[in-house]
Scaffold this motif. Sequence first.
Motif, PDB file in Angstrom:
ATOM      1  N   HIS A  19       0.839  -1.439   0.108  1.00 11.16           N
ATOM      2  CA  HIS A  19      -0.029   0.219  -0.089  1.00 11.16           C
ATOM      3  C   HIS A  19       0.929   1.187   0.114  1.00 11.16           C
ATOM      4  O   HIS A  19       2.223   1.034   0.109  1.00 11.16           O
ATOM      5  N   ALA A  20       0.178   2.176  -0.329  1.00 15.23           N
ATOM      6  CA  ALA A  20       0.951   3.659  -0.435  1.00 15.23           C
ATOM      7  C   ALA A  20       0.144   4.465   0.624  1.00 15.23           C
ATOM      8  O   ALA A  20      -1.121   4.506   0.756  1.00 15.23           O
ATOM      9  N   ASP A  21       0.960   5.292   1.443  1.00 12.82           N
ATOM     10  CA  ASP A  21       0.306   6.348   2.356  1.00 12.82           C
ATOM     11  C   ASP A  21       0.581   7.716   1.742  1.00 12.82           C
ATOM     12  O   ASP A  21       1.924   8.089   1.381  1.00 12.82           O
ATOM     13  N   CYS A  22      -0.367   8.599   1.665  1.00  9.11           N
ATOM     14  CA  CYS A  22      -0.058   9.913   1.193  1.00  9.11           C
ATOM     15  C   CYS A  22      -0.392  10.871   2.425  1.00  9.11           C
ATOM     16  O   CYS A  22      -1.349  10.762   2.972  1.00  9.11           O
ATOM     17  N   THR A  32      -3.566  11.562   6.861  1.00 11.84           N
ATOM     18  CA  THR A  32      -3.193  10.566   5.923  1.00 11.84           C
ATOM     19  C   THR A  32      -4.092   9.556   5.038  1.00 11.84           C
ATOM     20  O   THR A  32      -5.114   9.302   5.719  1.00 11.84           O
ATOM     21  N   TYR A  33      -3.734   9.360   3.880  1.00  8.29           N
ATOM     22  CA  TYR A  33      -4.808   8.598   3.076  1.00  8.29           C
ATOM     23  C   TYR A  33      -4.201   7.615   2.546  1.00  8.29           C
ATOM     24  O   TYR A  33      -2.995   7.420   2.204  1.00  8.29           O
ATOM     25  N   GLN A  34      -4.659   6.342   2.317  1.00  9.80           N
ATOM     26  CA  GLN A  34      -4.262   5.203   1.942  1.00  9.80           C
ATOM     27  C   GLN A  34      -4.547   5.310   0.310  1.00  9.80           C
ATOM     28  O   GLN A  34      -5.477   4.769  -0.305  1.00  9.80           O
ATOM     29  N   THR A  35      -3.702   5.817  -0.584  1.00 10.26           N
ATOM     30  CA  THR A  35      -3.728   6.040  -1.912  1.00 10.26           C
ATOM     31  C   THR A  35      -2.322   6.060  -2.690  1.00 10.26           C
ATOM     32  O   THR A  35      -1.333   6.400  -1.867  1.00 10.26           O
ATOM     33  N   ASN A  36      -2.263   5.796  -3.705  1.00  9.01           N
ATOM     34  CA  ASN A  36      -0.791   5.917  -4.366  1.00  9.01           C
ATOM     35  C   ASN A  36      -0.397   7.419  -4.372  1.00  9.01           C
ATOM     36  O   ASN A  36       0.894   7.504  -4.655  1.00  9.01           O
ATOM     37  N   VAL A  38      -1.759  11.843  -4.396  1.00  6.13           N
ATOM     38  CA  VAL A  38      -2.772  12.851  -4.151  1.00  6.13           C
ATOM     39  C   VAL A  38      -2.302  14.249  -4.710  1.00  6.13           C
ATOM     40  O   VAL A  38      -1.247  14.420  -5.206  1.00  6.13           O
ATOM     41  N   SER A  39      -3.587  14.921  -4.917  1.00  3.12           N
ATOM     42  CA  SER A  39      -3.200  16.289  -5.692  1.00  3.12           C
ATOM     43  C   SER A  39      -3.954  17.193  -4.908  1.00  3.12           C
ATOM     44  O   SER A  39      -5.095  16.760  -4.192  1.00  3.12           O
ATOM     45  N   VAL A  40      -3.771  18.293  -4.400  1.00  2.00           N
ATOM     46  CA  VAL A  40      -4.197  19.031  -3.382  1.00  2.00           C
ATOM     47  C   VAL A  40      -4.462  20.474  -3.807  1.00  2.00           C
ATOM     48  O   VAL A  40      -3.481  21.213  -4.555  1.00  2.00           O
ATOM     49  N   SER A  41      -5.348  21.025  -3.786  1.00  2.00           N
ATOM     50  CA  SER A  41      -5.751  22.251  -4.298  1.00  2.00           C
ATOM     51  C   SER A  41      -6.252  23.197  -2.981  1.00  2.00           C
ATOM     52  O   SER A  41      -7.089  22.524  -2.136  1.00  2.00           O
ATOM     53  N   TYR A  42      -6.054  24.383  -3.119  1.00  2.00           N
ATOM     54  CA  TYR A  42      -6.273  25.389  -1.973  1.00  2.00           C
ATOM     55  C   TYR A  42      -6.347  26.854  -2.213  1.00  2.00           C
ATOM     56  O   TYR A  42      -5.852  27.234  -3.282  1.00  2.00           O
ATOM     57  N   ASN A  70       3.093  14.569   0.448  1.00  2.00           N
ATOM     58  CA  ASN A  70       3.985  13.548   0.480  1.00  2.00           C
ATOM     59  C   ASN A  70       3.434  12.229   0.337  1.00  2.00           C
ATOM     60  O   ASN A  70       2.730  12.000   1.576  1.00  2.00           O
ATOM     61  N   CYS A  71       4.074  11.450  -0.367  1.00  2.00           N
ATOM     62  CA  CYS A  71       3.630  10.360  -0.507  1.00  2.00           C
ATOM     63  C   CYS A  71       4.686   9.199  -0.287  1.00  2.00           C
ATOM     64  O   CYS A  71       5.867   9.463  -0.867  1.00  2.00           O
ATOM     65  N   SER A  72       4.426   7.930   0.299  1.00  2.00           N
ATOM     66  CA  SER A  72       5.387   7.135   0.505  1.00  2.00           C
ATOM     67  C   SER A  72       4.841   5.582   0.258  1.00  2.00           C
ATOM     68  O   SER A  72       3.875   5.456   0.843  1.00  2.00           O
TER      69      SER A  72
END
Length: 98
Positions: A19-22, A32-36, A38-42, A70-72
Amino acid sequence: MKIKFLTLVMAIAFVGIAHADCTVTTDCVTKTYQTNSVSVSYNGTNVIVKNGEGAVIDSFVCENSSVSSNCSTGDNGGGDFDICDHIPANLKPLFGCQ
């Protein structure tokens, strides 16, 4: 029914193995999200988090904040693994797949 159950067990095993955590960090909160990926807009008030497929997975209010992501991977070098590519269509909603 037996095939669906075995498929679910295998899918859960794959999720546990690879799995990947972002992590998205703001001045207000760190999530923290369990996904490969993410894109963040603000826009100065609202933070919108999308997964790699472009689906909104979260949104929240955090005014006047800095935003970073950050994703790992947690798959020990096995490459990009997406459980959604390996489970039947009827089980995809259980895993948050589109």
